[in-house]
Design a protein around this motif. Structure first.
Motif, PDB file in Angstrom:
ATOM      1  N   LEU A 259       0.846  -1.186   0.000  1.00  0.00           N
ATOM      2  CA  LEU A 259       0.000   0.000   0.000  1.00  0.00           C
ATOM      3  C   LEU A 259       0.887   1.243   0.000  1.00  0.00           C
ATOM      4  N   LEU A 260       0.743   2.086  -1.012  1.00  0.00           N
ATOM      5  CA  LEU A 260       1.582   3.270  -1.171  1.00  0.00           C
ATOM      6  C   LEU A 260       0.801   4.514  -0.750  1.00  0.00           C
ATOM      7  N   ASP A 261       1.320   5.210   0.231  1.00  0.00           N
ATOM      8  CA  ASP A 261       0.723   6.458   0.691  1.00  0.00           C
ATOM      9  C   ASP A 261       1.251   7.586  -0.193  1.00  0.00           C
ATOM     10  N   VAL A 262       0.369   8.180  -0.999  1.00  0.00           N
ATOM     11  CA  VAL A 262       0.776   9.228  -1.935  1.00  0.00           C
ATOM     12  C   VAL A 262       0.099  10.555  -1.611  1.00  0.00           C
ATOM     13  N   LEU A 263      -0.247  10.754  -0.354  1.00  0.00           N
ATOM     14  CA  LEU A 263      -0.899  12.001   0.029  1.00  0.00           C
ATOM     15  C   LEU A 263       0.071  13.174   0.100  1.00  0.00           C
ATOM     16  N   ALA A 264       1.353  12.907   0.300  1.00  0.00           N
ATOM     17  CA  ALA A 264       2.304  14.006   0.474  1.00  0.00           C
ATOM     18  C   ALA A 264       3.667  13.580  -0.041  1.00  0.00           C
ATOM     19  N   GLU A 265       4.458  14.592  -0.420  1.00  0.00           N
ATOM     20  CA  GLU A 265       5.837  14.396  -0.866  1.00  0.00           C
ATOM     21  C   GLU A 265       6.732  15.302  -0.032  1.00  0.00           C
ATOM     22  N   ALA A 266       7.919  14.824   0.270  1.00  0.00           N
ATOM     23  CA  ALA A 266       8.878  15.605   1.055  1.00  0.00           C
ATOM     24  C   ALA A 266      10.273  15.249   0.601  1.00  0.00           C
ATOM     25  N   SER A 335      -2.073  15.730  -3.234  1.00  0.00           N
ATOM     26  CA  SER A 335      -2.743  16.131  -2.004  1.00  0.00           C
ATOM     27  C   SER A 335      -4.213  16.436  -2.275  1.00  0.00           C
ATOM     28  N   SER A 336      -5.053  16.086  -1.318  1.00  0.00           N
ATOM     29  CA  SER A 336      -6.487  16.322  -1.467  1.00  0.00           C
ATOM     30  C   SER A 336      -7.080  16.614  -0.094  1.00  0.00           C
ATOM     31  N   PRO A 337      -7.957  17.607  -0.006  1.00  0.00           N
ATOM     32  CA  PRO A 337      -8.593  17.874   1.297  1.00  0.00           C
ATOM     33  C   PRO A 337      -9.640  16.849   1.662  1.00  0.00           C
ATOM     34  N   HIS A 338     -10.074  16.051   0.694  1.00  0.00           N
ATOM     35  CA  HIS A 338     -11.116  15.062   0.949  1.00  0.00           C
ATOM     36  C   HIS A 338     -10.495  13.762   1.451  1.00  0.00           C
ATOM     37  N   GLU A 339     -11.315  12.992   2.099  1.00  0.00           N
ATOM     38  CA  GLU A 339     -10.860  11.702   2.615  1.00  0.00           C
ATOM     39  C   GLU A 339     -10.639  10.746   1.451  1.00  0.00           C
ATOM     40  N   PRO A 340      -9.479  10.065   1.392  1.00  0.00           N
ATOM     41  CA  PRO A 340      -9.263   9.079   0.322  1.00  0.00           C
ATOM     42  C   PRO A 340     -10.313   7.973   0.369  1.00  0.00           C
ATOM     43  N   TYR A 341     -10.461   7.339  -0.775  1.00  0.00           N
ATOM     44  CA  TYR A 341     -11.501   6.325  -0.891  1.00  0.00           C
ATOM     45  C   TYR A 341     -11.165   5.117  -0.012  1.00  0.00           C
TER      46      TYR A 341
END
Length: 453
Positions: A259-266, A335-341
């Motif tokens: 499972l890849l978390d792609v909500l943020a990059e740093a 990035s998205s302000p909504h909750e991921p599916y």
């Protein structure tokens, strides 16, 4: 309008032709008005030179072809490309100016015509290169270098303009479409020697708790109808005067969900030989984990935790590994302000016996909440921290040193809370990164579960 009335099928006069015609006309008019023969003599070379240069005009446009030796590359591997300029006309091109664009992750180090290399590692390849092209021939501009980072990188577009008739005519720009080069992530060395938490398939390389045909000895028991004769333990049978067989545990394959978390990059990517960003670590670790378990015969699936919620169905074999590499090329942070599916984590997608390896930088609280939900749902979850250890302070975003330290402490507290909820968190460090964690998860899987009525 007749197309033949256009200037030589796309060829236009240059400033040199305009100056020659203008100067010749001015001298001839001045000779007539002033009655001076010397001005006619002075204008004659310009008139004869222009007429001699235009005696044979080019009729066709130059041809340009862009090609790459290998469009399937790996990070750090050498790359080679060619820009071919062809002259199908009967008139030679005096000057051909070639220019091409390159992705910054396809570093060009040597450029040359016909094998004569020029070092452009410092000046860059995005510059014009000049050559001449004889009639009925082609000249190749060869570019060699290194692929620095994974992804789909464009090579091109490339363009060329040529001058003919002693520089009096110039062609329109001929531009080719870019070529997409696929650069696969370099798989870091990874080898998890521990058993899977719960192997659920029919065949495979992992030891399960279910009796059956396998290579792991479970004990010796009395012979029963249906047992194979080759399983008889004759030493125990002779001693006990009753047939006994060696019982084994079945070998099962397992399902691994990365499972890849792609909500943020740093972090800032420096390519294959430079510092790694969060996405760099995530993609390379996912490729290494998938390669390891697919080589052992397990089923591997990929999921994204983000707005797109992309999914790759579980499968085995080398074909699945190539599909995994193609799938990873399109990974990007969003990035998205909504909750991921969250419906992608339902029982139809995630098997209860699957090992879920979550690659996450833990930069978003929603990522920690997702890990906690998976653990409360009875999943076997391992969280791999992909945040760079030496992440610099983002001063360009207005962060102060004190604020950065406080954020680090808050993140460490969140990781501690995840461990209290039964989610092991380990930093990716290549070989053996998950051995200790998988050992603990396997012990938890072997332990009996208490059911509530």
């Amino acid at each position: 309008m007749d197309e033949r009335a256009e200037p030589a099928h796309g060829w236009a006069p240059t400033w040199a032709l305009g100056r020659a015609v203008l100067l010749t006309g001015v001298l001839l008019v001045a000779a007539v008005l002033l009655g001076r023969i010397d001005l006619v003599v002075l204008a004659t070379p310009f008139a004869l030179g222009t007429a001699y240069g235009l005696r044979r005009r080019p009729a066709t446009q130059p041809e340009l072809e862009l090609s790459v030796t290998d469009t399937h590359l790996v990070e750090g591997s050498p790359m080679a490309a060619t820009v071919a300029v062809a002259n199908p006309d009967l008139i030679g091109y005096d000057v051909a100016v070639v220019r091409t664009r390159m992705s910054p992750w396809l570093r060009v180090e040597q450029v040359g015509f016909g094998g004569a290399g020029l070092d452009v590692s410092r000046s860059g390849a995005d510059r014009p290169f000049v050559t001449s092209v004889p009639r009925g021939s082609a000249v190749d501009l060869e570019l060699t270098g290194t692929a620095l980072r994974w992804g789909r990188h464009p090579f091109g577009p490339a363009g060329v303009r040529v001058a003919a008739a002693d520089g009096l005519l110039v062609s329109r720009a001929v531009i080719t479409a870019p070529i997409r080069a696929r650069v696969y992530p370099r798989t870091e060395p990874f080898d998890a020697v521990e058993a899977m938490p719960r192997a659920a398939g029919l065949v495979g390389a992992h030891r399960s708790r279910r009796p059956g045909e396998g290579g792991e000895l479970a004990g010796v028991r009395v012979f029963a109808p249906g047992d194979r004769l080759r399983r008889i333990d004759w030493r125990v049978s002779l001693r006990a005067r009753q047939l006994h067989v060696a019982a084994t545990l079945s070998d099962r394959d397992a399902e691994v969900v990365v499972l890849l978390d792609v909500l943020a990059e740093a972090g800032r990517s420096g390519g294959v030989r430079g510092p790694a960003s969060v996405l760099d670590t995530t993609v390379r670790a996912a490729a290494a984990i998938a390669e390891h378990y697919l080589h052992r015969g397990d089923r591997v699936a990929l999921l994204e935790y983000g707005p797109a919620a992309r999914r790759l169905r579980p499968a085995t074999g080398r074909r699945q590994y190539l599909t995994v590499l193609e799938w990873l090329l399109d990974v990007h942070a969003e990035s998205s302000p909504h909750e991921p599916y969250d419906q992608v984590f339902g029982p139809q997608v995630l098997s209860s016996d699957a090992l879920v390896v979550v690659l996450t930088p833990l930069l978003d609280e929603r990522s920690a909440q997702m890990l906690a939900r998976l653990a409360r749902g009875g999943r076997f979850v391992v969280a791999v921290d992909t945040l760079p250890a030496e992440l610099p302070v983002p001063k360009e975003r207005g962060w102060a040193e004190v604020a950065y330290r406080l954020w680090r402490l808050d993140r460490d507290t969140m990781i501690g809370q995840l461990r209290e909820h039964g989610v092991p968190v380990v930093r990716w460090a290549g070989a053996g990164s998950l051995d200790e964690v998988l050992r603990d998860v396997s012990r938890l899987a072997m332990a009996p579960r208490v059911g509530l009525r």
